[in-house]
Design an enzyme around this catalytic site. Sequence first.
Site, PDB file in Angstrom:
ATOM      1  N   LYS A  92      32.350 -48.176  20.030  1.00  0.00           N
ATOM      2  CA  LYS A  92      30.971 -48.302  19.551  1.00  0.00           C
ATOM      3  C   LYS A  92      29.996 -47.772  20.614  1.00  0.00           C
ATOM      4  O   LYS A  92      30.398 -47.526  21.763  1.00  0.00           O
ATOM      5  CB  LYS A  92      30.703 -49.775  19.206  1.00  0.00           C
ATOM      6  CG  LYS A  92      31.578 -50.286  18.041  1.00  0.00           C
ATOM      7  CD  LYS A  92      31.283 -51.749  17.734  1.00  0.00           C
ATOM      8  CE  LYS A  92      32.082 -52.221  16.529  1.00  0.00           C
ATOM      9  NZ  LYS A  92      31.778 -53.645  16.195  1.00  0.00           N
TER      10      LYS A  92
ATOM     11  N   TYR B 261      30.281 -50.030   6.853  1.00  0.00           N
ATOM     12  CA  TYR B 261      30.164 -51.494   6.856  1.00  0.00           C
ATOM     13  C   TYR B 261      29.678 -52.033   5.510  1.00  0.00           C
ATOM     14  O   TYR B 261      29.040 -53.089   5.457  1.00  0.00           O
ATOM     15  CB  TYR B 261      29.227 -51.938   7.981  1.00  0.00           C
ATOM     16  CG  TYR B 261      29.886 -51.978   9.359  1.00  0.00           C
ATOM     17  CD1 TYR B 261      31.051 -52.706   9.580  1.00  0.00           C
ATOM     18  CD2 TYR B 261      29.323 -51.325  10.442  1.00  0.00           C
ATOM     19  CE1 TYR B 261      31.656 -52.758  10.833  1.00  0.00           C
ATOM     20  CE2 TYR B 261      29.916 -51.374  11.708  1.00  0.00           C
ATOM     21  CZ  TYR B 261      31.080 -52.098  11.895  1.00  0.00           C
ATOM     22  OH  TYR B 261      31.676 -52.165  13.138  1.00  0.00           O
TER      23      TYR B 261
ATOM     24  N   ARG C  24      44.174 -54.629  16.012  1.00  0.00           N
ATOM     25  CA  ARG C  24      43.244 -55.778  16.008  1.00  0.00           C
ATOM     26  C   ARG C  24      43.569 -56.746  17.141  1.00  0.00           C
ATOM     27  O   ARG C  24      42.663 -57.306  17.759  1.00  0.00           O
ATOM     28  CB  ARG C  24      43.325 -56.523  14.673  1.00  0.00           C
ATOM     29  CG  ARG C  24      42.891 -55.695  13.475  1.00  0.00           C
ATOM     30  CD  ARG C  24      41.419 -55.688  13.244  1.00  0.00           C
ATOM     31  NE  ARG C  24      40.884 -56.972  12.821  1.00  0.00           N
ATOM     32  CZ  ARG C  24      39.622 -57.149  12.440  1.00  0.00           C
ATOM     33  NH1 ARG C  24      38.762 -56.128  12.441  1.00  0.00           N
ATOM     34  NH2 ARG C  24      39.185 -58.335  12.076  1.00  0.00           N
TER      35      ARG C  24
ATOM     36  N   THR D 214      36.446 -61.005  16.753  1.00  0.00           N
ATOM     37  CA  THR D 214      35.113 -60.434  16.528  1.00  0.00           C
ATOM     38  C   THR D 214      34.143 -60.895  17.612  1.00  0.00           C
ATOM     39  O   THR D 214      33.392 -60.099  18.167  1.00  0.00           O
ATOM     40  CB  THR D 214      34.591 -60.853  15.136  1.00  0.00           C
ATOM     41  OG1 THR D 214      35.562 -60.473  14.158  1.00  0.00           O
ATOM     42  CG2 THR D 214      33.263 -60.196  14.818  1.00  0.00           C
TER      43      THR D 214
ATOM     44  N   ARG E 161      38.003 -56.696  23.992  1.00  0.00           N
ATOM     45  CA  ARG E 161      36.750 -57.475  23.969  1.00  0.00           C
ATOM     46  C   ARG E 161      36.796 -58.628  24.966  1.00  0.00           C
ATOM     47  O   ARG E 161      35.784 -58.963  25.591  1.00  0.00           O
ATOM     48  CB  ARG E 161      36.477 -57.985  22.557  1.00  0.00           C
ATOM     49  CG  ARG E 161      36.072 -56.874  21.586  1.00  0.00           C
ATOM     50  CD  ARG E 161      36.129 -57.359  20.153  1.00  0.00           C
ATOM     51  NE  ARG E 161      35.708 -56.369  19.177  1.00  0.00           N
ATOM     52  CZ  ARG E 161      35.975 -56.455  17.879  1.00  0.00           C
ATOM     53  NH1 ARG E 161      36.670 -57.491  17.413  1.00  0.00           N
ATOM     54  NH2 ARG E 161      35.546 -55.529  17.055  1.00  0.00           N
TER      55      ARG E 161
ATOM     56  N   ASN F 259      30.162 -55.758  20.773  1.00  0.00           N
ATOM     57  CA  ASN F 259      31.588 -56.002  21.049  1.00  0.00           C
ATOM     58  C   ASN F 259      32.424 -54.730  21.243  1.00  0.00           C
ATOM     59  O   ASN F 259      33.647 -54.754  21.131  1.00  0.00           O
ATOM     60  CB  ASN F 259      32.182 -56.962  20.012  1.00  0.00           C
ATOM     61  CG  ASN F 259      32.099 -56.434  18.601  1.00  0.00           C
ATOM     62  OD1 ASN F 259      31.680 -55.308  18.380  1.00  0.00           O
ATOM     63  ND2 ASN F 259      32.522 -57.241  17.648  1.00  0.00           N
TER      64      ASN F 259
ATOM     65  N   HIS G  17      35.727 -51.087  17.358  1.00  0.00           N
ATOM     66  CA  HIS G  17      36.042 -51.441  15.973  1.00  0.00           C
ATOM     67  C   HIS G  17      37.493 -51.110  15.689  1.00  0.00           C
ATOM     68  O   HIS G  17      38.018 -50.105  16.187  1.00  0.00           O
ATOM     69  CB  HIS G  17      35.167 -50.632  14.999  1.00  0.00           C
ATOM     70  CG  HIS G  17      35.726 -50.608  13.605  1.00  0.00           C
ATOM     71  ND1 HIS G  17      35.531 -51.631  12.713  1.00  0.00           N
ATOM     72  CD2 HIS G  17      36.524 -49.705  12.976  1.00  0.00           C
ATOM     73  CE1 HIS G  17      36.174 -51.343  11.582  1.00  0.00           C
ATOM     74  NE2 HIS G  17      36.788 -50.181  11.719  1.00  0.00           N
TER      75      HIS G  17
ATOM     76  N   GLU H 250      38.598 -45.895   5.737  1.00  0.00           N
ATOM     77  CA  GLU H 250      37.793 -45.535   6.912  1.00  0.00           C
ATOM     78  C   GLU H 250      38.209 -44.166   7.454  1.00  0.00           C
ATOM     79  O   GLU H 250      37.363 -43.375   7.873  1.00  0.00           O
ATOM     80  CB  GLU H 250      37.930 -46.633   7.982  1.00  0.00           C
ATOM     81  CG  GLU H 250      37.255 -47.929   7.545  1.00  0.00           C
ATOM     82  CD  GLU H 250      37.570 -49.140   8.421  1.00  0.00           C
ATOM     83  OE1 GLU H 250      38.290 -48.982   9.427  1.00  0.00           O
ATOM     84  OE2 GLU H 250      37.085 -50.237   8.095  1.00  0.00           O
TER      85      GLU H 250
HETATM   86  P1  GTP Z   1      34.660 -54.502  13.361  1.00  0.00           P
HETATM   87  O1  GTP Z   1      35.947 -54.090  13.980  1.00  0.00           O
HETATM   88  O2  GTP Z   1      33.447 -53.882  14.018  1.00  0.00           O
HETATM   89  O3  GTP Z   1      34.670 -54.295  11.853  1.00  0.00           O
HETATM   90  O4  GTP Z   1      34.545 -56.046  13.666  1.00  0.00           O
HETATM   91  P2  GTP Z   1      35.344 -57.232  12.978  1.00  0.00           P
HETATM   92  O5  GTP Z   1      36.217 -56.723  11.884  1.00  0.00           O
HETATM   93  O6  GTP Z   1      35.962 -58.013  14.066  1.00  0.00           O
HETATM   94  O7  GTP Z   1      34.161 -58.090  12.361  1.00  0.00           O
HETATM   95  P3  GTP Z   1      33.372 -57.856  10.972  1.00  0.00           P
HETATM   96  O8  GTP Z   1      33.929 -56.680  10.240  1.00  0.00           O
HETATM   97  O9  GTP Z   1      33.291 -59.154  10.286  1.00  0.00           O
HETATM   98  O10 GTP Z   1      31.919 -57.491  11.521  1.00  0.00           O
HETATM   99  C1  GTP Z   1      31.586 -56.170  11.892  1.00  0.00           C
HETATM  100  C2  GTP Z   1      30.717 -56.206  13.116  1.00  0.00           C
HETATM  101  O11 GTP Z   1      29.489 -56.839  12.807  1.00  0.00           O
HETATM  102  C3  GTP Z   1      31.281 -57.007  14.282  1.00  0.00           C
HETATM  103  O12 GTP Z   1      32.167 -56.282  15.081  1.00  0.00           O
HETATM  104  C4  GTP Z   1      30.014 -57.350  15.047  1.00  0.00           C
HETATM  105  O13 GTP Z   1      29.593 -56.252  15.860  1.00  0.00           O
HETATM  106  C5  GTP Z   1      29.026 -57.550  13.930  1.00  0.00           C
HETATM  107  N1  GTP Z   1      28.940 -58.964  13.592  1.00  0.00           N
HETATM  108  C6  GTP Z   1      29.818 -59.714  12.886  1.00  0.00           C
HETATM  109  N2  GTP Z   1      29.407 -60.986  12.804  1.00  0.00           N
HETATM  110  C7  GTP Z   1      28.233 -61.035  13.461  1.00  0.00           C
HETATM  111  C8  GTP Z   1      27.293 -62.073  13.737  1.00  0.00           C
HETATM  112  O14 GTP Z   1      27.476 -63.221  13.350  1.00  0.00           O
HETATM  113  N3  GTP Z   1      26.200 -61.715  14.469  1.00  0.00           N
HETATM  114  C9  GTP Z   1      25.967 -60.454  14.921  1.00  0.00           C
HETATM  115  N4  GTP Z   1      24.871 -60.199  15.629  1.00  0.00           N
HETATM  116  N5  GTP Z   1      26.834 -59.463  14.687  1.00  0.00           N
HETATM  117  C10 GTP Z   1      27.932 -59.741  13.970  1.00  0.00           C
HETATM  118 MG    MG Z   2      35.550 -55.438  10.401  1.00  0.00          MG
END
Ligand code: GTP
Ligand code: MG
Length: 148
Positions: free
Chosen positions: A9, A49, A85, A91, A102, A112, A115, A126
């Site tokens: 990212k 997303y 993952r 996350t 992370r 974080n 992705h 994707e």
């Molecule tokens: P990705 O690998 O980026 O898809 O992350 P993930 O699969 O672990 O989490 P998810 O797909 O649910 O959310 C995508 C992204 O949104 C996360 O990686 C975070 O950067 C952001 N995100 C998720 N939950 C929160 C939250 O509660 N607050 C904030 N500020 N950002 C969030």
């Molecule tokens: Mg995700």
Amino acid sequence: KERTYIMVKPDGVQRNLVGEIIGRFEKRGFKLTALKLVHASPEHLEKHYADLAGKPFFPGLIKYMASGPVVAMVWEGLDAVKTGRVMLGATNPLQSPVGSIRGDFALAVGRNICHGSDSVENAEKEIKLWFPEGTIQYSLAQESMIYE
Ligand code: GTP
Ligand code: MG
């Protein structure tokens, strides 16, 4: 073999973690089959997303992801989606074990640094979204030292 979409990212790029993240996937034994630096548009990121549209953090997430270039990659290998993952961590970086990307390099859920696809189905979606031109097929010279 399975493939997954992994992305550094904008914060990971700015913090000079591109080599570190690529190195971990290389050393683990995964094969890199696509790679590019992209400054993605908000529209493109909203597609990536789409499942999160409506979440309160969604506008901030798109703004953050569009703030600078990302490194888009496809990595291929045994159980690539789930293993990717695990290598990324949770996350929320505070819940990520030390040893994960992370857990070693991030603190805030909204910053974080990386992705990874969360299912084989989403990985394929994707990969099509980020690499409509397709990926590269080749064999790794040391494959017989990575797989029995
Ligand atoms: P990705 O690998 O980026 O898809 O992350 P993930 O699969 O672990 O989490 P998810 O797909 O649910 O959310 C995508 C992204 O949104 C996360 O990686 C975070 O950067 C952001 N995100 C998720 N939950 C929160 C939250 O509660 N607050 C904030 N500020 N950002 C969030
Ligand atoms: Mg995700």
